[in-house]
Design a protein around this motif. Structure first.
Motif, PDB file in Angstrom:
ATOM      1  N   GLY A  84       3.849   5.859  -5.838  1.00 12.99           N
ATOM      2  CA  GLY A  84       3.516   6.239  -7.305  1.00 12.99           C
ATOM      3  C   GLY A  84       3.872   4.937  -7.821  1.00 12.99           C
ATOM      4  N   TRP A  85       4.632   3.872  -7.426  1.00 12.88           N
ATOM      5  CA  TRP A  85       5.240   2.455  -8.038  1.00 12.88           C
ATOM      6  C   TRP A  85       3.641   1.446  -8.152  1.00 12.88           C
ATOM      7  CZ3 TRP A  85       9.998   1.821  -7.933  1.00 12.88           C
ATOM      8  CH2 TRP A  85      11.082   2.422  -7.873  1.00 12.88           C
ATOM      9  N   VAL A  86       4.287   1.333  -9.589  1.00 11.26           N
ATOM     10  CA  VAL A  86       3.234   0.216 -10.270  1.00 11.26           C
ATOM     11  C   VAL A  86       4.028  -1.063  -9.349  1.00 11.26           C
ATOM     12  CG1 VAL A  86       2.585  -1.280 -12.283  1.00 11.26           C
ATOM     13  CG2 VAL A  86       3.227   1.184 -12.157  1.00 11.26           C
ATOM     14  N   TYR A  87       2.872  -1.962  -8.558  1.00 12.01           N
ATOM     15  CA  TYR A  87       2.901  -2.721  -7.956  1.00 12.01           C
ATOM     16  C   TYR A  87       2.071  -3.674  -8.521  1.00 12.01           C
ATOM     17  CZ  TYR A  87       3.024  -5.034  -3.795  1.00 12.01           C
ATOM     18  OH  TYR A  87       3.221  -6.018  -2.323  1.00 12.01           O
ATOM     19  N   ALA A  88       2.494  -5.009  -8.980  1.00 11.85           N
ATOM     20  CA  ALA A  88       1.631  -6.175  -9.680  1.00 11.85           C
ATOM     21  C   ALA A  88       0.449  -6.882  -8.338  1.00 11.85           C
ATOM     22  CB  ALA A  88       2.045  -7.101  -9.755  1.00 11.85           C
ATOM     23  N   ASP A  89      -0.233  -6.224  -8.154  1.00 16.64           N
ATOM     24  CA  ASP A  89      -1.415  -7.252  -7.430  1.00 16.64           C
ATOM     25  C   ASP A  89      -2.525  -7.460  -7.550  1.00 16.64           C
ATOM     26  OD1 ASP A  89      -2.044  -7.310  -4.309  1.00 16.64           O
ATOM     27  OD2 ASP A  89      -2.884  -5.035  -4.428  1.00 16.64           O
ATOM     28  N   ARG A  90      -2.189  -9.003  -8.468  1.00 20.34           N
ATOM     29  CA  ARG A  90      -2.991  -8.718  -9.238  1.00 20.34           C
ATOM     30  C   ARG A  90      -3.371 -10.826  -8.551  1.00 20.34           C
ATOM     31  NH1 ARG A  90       1.072  -9.208 -13.090  1.00 20.34           N
ATOM     32  NH2 ARG A  90       0.812 -11.145 -12.817  1.00 20.34           N
ATOM     33  N   PRO A  91      -5.068 -11.094  -8.537  1.00 16.08           N
ATOM     34  CA  PRO A  91      -5.505 -12.208  -7.859  1.00 16.08           C
ATOM     35  C   PRO A  91      -4.769 -13.451  -9.226  1.00 16.08           C
ATOM     36  CG  PRO A  91      -7.222 -11.213  -8.421  1.00 16.08           C
ATOM     37  CD  PRO A  91      -5.639 -10.133  -8.898  1.00 16.08           C
ATOM     38  N   ILE A  92      -4.725 -14.717  -8.286  1.00 17.55           N
ATOM     39  CA  ILE A  92      -4.612 -15.719  -9.077  1.00 17.55           C
ATOM     40  C   ILE A  92      -5.997 -15.951  -9.847  1.00 17.55           C
ATOM     41  CG2 ILE A  92      -4.753 -18.264  -9.388  1.00 17.55           C
ATOM     42  CD1 ILE A  92      -2.139 -17.865  -6.840  1.00 17.55           C
ATOM     43  N   VAL A  93      -6.492 -16.156 -11.480  1.00 10.95           N
ATOM     44  CA  VAL A  93      -7.214 -16.736 -11.607  1.00 10.95           C
ATOM     45  C   VAL A  93      -7.674 -18.270 -12.092  1.00 10.95           C
ATOM     46  CG1 VAL A  93      -8.639 -15.797 -14.324  1.00 10.95           C
ATOM     47  CG2 VAL A  93      -7.270 -14.463 -13.015  1.00 10.95           C
ATOM     48  N   ARG A  94      -8.740 -18.363 -11.879  1.00  8.51           N
ATOM     49  CA  ARG A  94      -9.190 -19.872 -11.580  1.00  8.51           C
ATOM     50  C   ARG A  94     -10.527 -20.354 -13.222  1.00  8.51           C
ATOM     51  NH1 ARG A  94      -7.584 -22.132  -7.296  1.00  8.51           N
ATOM     52  NH2 ARG A  94      -7.091 -21.044  -5.235  1.00  8.51           N
ATOM     53  N   ARG A  95      -9.039 -20.472 -13.453  1.00 12.19           N
ATOM     54  CA  ARG A  95      -9.827 -21.292 -15.074  1.00 12.19           C
ATOM     55  C   ARG A  95     -10.913 -22.452 -14.755  1.00 12.19           C
ATOM     56  NH1 ARG A  95      -9.179 -16.797 -17.717  1.00 12.19           N
ATOM     57  NH2 ARG A  95      -7.012 -16.411 -18.072  1.00 12.19           N
ATOM     58  N   GLU A 123       0.236  -1.297  -0.457  1.00 13.68           N
ATOM     59  CA  GLU A 123       0.111   0.057  -0.361  1.00 13.68           C
ATOM     60  C   GLU A 123       0.700   1.559   0.310  1.00 13.68           C
ATOM     61  OE1 GLU A 123      -3.215   0.049  -1.014  1.00 13.68           O
ATOM     62  OE2 GLU A 123      -2.817  -2.272  -1.199  1.00 13.68           O
ATOM     63  N   GLN A 124       2.043   1.172   0.453  1.00 15.34           N
ATOM     64  CA  GLN A 124       2.956   2.326   1.014  1.00 15.34           C
ATOM     65  C   GLN A 124       3.701   2.686  -0.212  1.00 15.34           C
ATOM     66  OE1 GLN A 124       3.158   5.189   3.606  1.00 15.34           O
ATOM     67  NE2 GLN A 124       5.024   5.668   1.827  1.00 15.34           N
ATOM     68  N   LEU A 125       4.020   1.454  -1.225  1.00 15.83           N
ATOM     69  CA  LEU A 125       4.454   2.152  -2.005  1.00 15.83           C
ATOM     70  C   LEU A 125       3.601   2.169  -3.414  1.00 15.83           C
ATOM     71  CD1 LEU A 125       6.832  -1.755  -2.974  1.00 15.83           C
ATOM     72  CD2 LEU A 125       7.382   0.704  -2.540  1.00 15.83           C
ATOM     73  N   LYS A 126       2.201   1.825  -3.287  1.00 15.12           N
ATOM     74  CA  LYS A 126       1.584   2.548  -4.516  1.00 15.12           C
ATOM     75  C   LYS A 126       1.190   4.488  -4.174  1.00 15.12           C
ATOM     76  CE  LYS A 126      -1.174  -1.778  -5.115  1.00 15.12           C
ATOM     77  NZ  LYS A 126      -2.895  -2.266  -4.168  1.00 15.12           N
ATOM     78  N   ARG A 127       0.813   4.244  -2.430  1.00 13.13           N
ATOM     79  CA  ARG A 127       1.116   5.472  -2.797  1.00 13.13           C
ATOM     80  C   ARG A 127       1.620   6.626  -2.911  1.00 13.13           C
ATOM     81  NH1 ARG A 127      -1.080   3.728   2.348  1.00 13.13           N
ATOM     82  NH2 ARG A 127       0.857   3.676   3.273  1.00 13.13           N
TER      83      ARG A 127
END
Length: 81
Positions: A45-56, A39-43
């Motif tokens: 301005g860093w681009v932070y890869a925060d993606r959930p796993i996608v279940r197929r 959250e601090q990195l996002k504040r």
């Protein structure tokens, strides 16, 4: 096991160990700390890869009677600067 020690991997592991030790080796504290860092990195301005796993959907193979589940992440969307 690989006989060649990668210095970058060694540094990442040492840093992870230090952070985990500072959280008293408690997974809940460690996860909360890492979420706060993200959250601090996002504040900042860093681009932070925060993606959930996608279940197929499960895929059934003809050769075996069991179902196989594929878990993967979609490729990241292109970031615009």
């Amino acid at each position: 096991m690989n006989a060649i020690e990668d210095p970058i991997v060694a540094e990442v592991r040492a840093n992870r160990e230090a952070i985990f030790a500072s959280c008293d080796y408690d997974h809940t504290k460690f996860n909360a700390h890492m979420r706060e860092v993200g959250e601090q990195l996002k504040r900042e301005g860093w681009v932070y890869a925060d993606r959930p796993i996608v279940r197929r959907n499960p895929v059934t193979y003809q050769s075996t009677p069991r179902e196989s589940f594929t878990v993967r992440e979609d490729p990241p969307a292109a970031t615009q600067h």
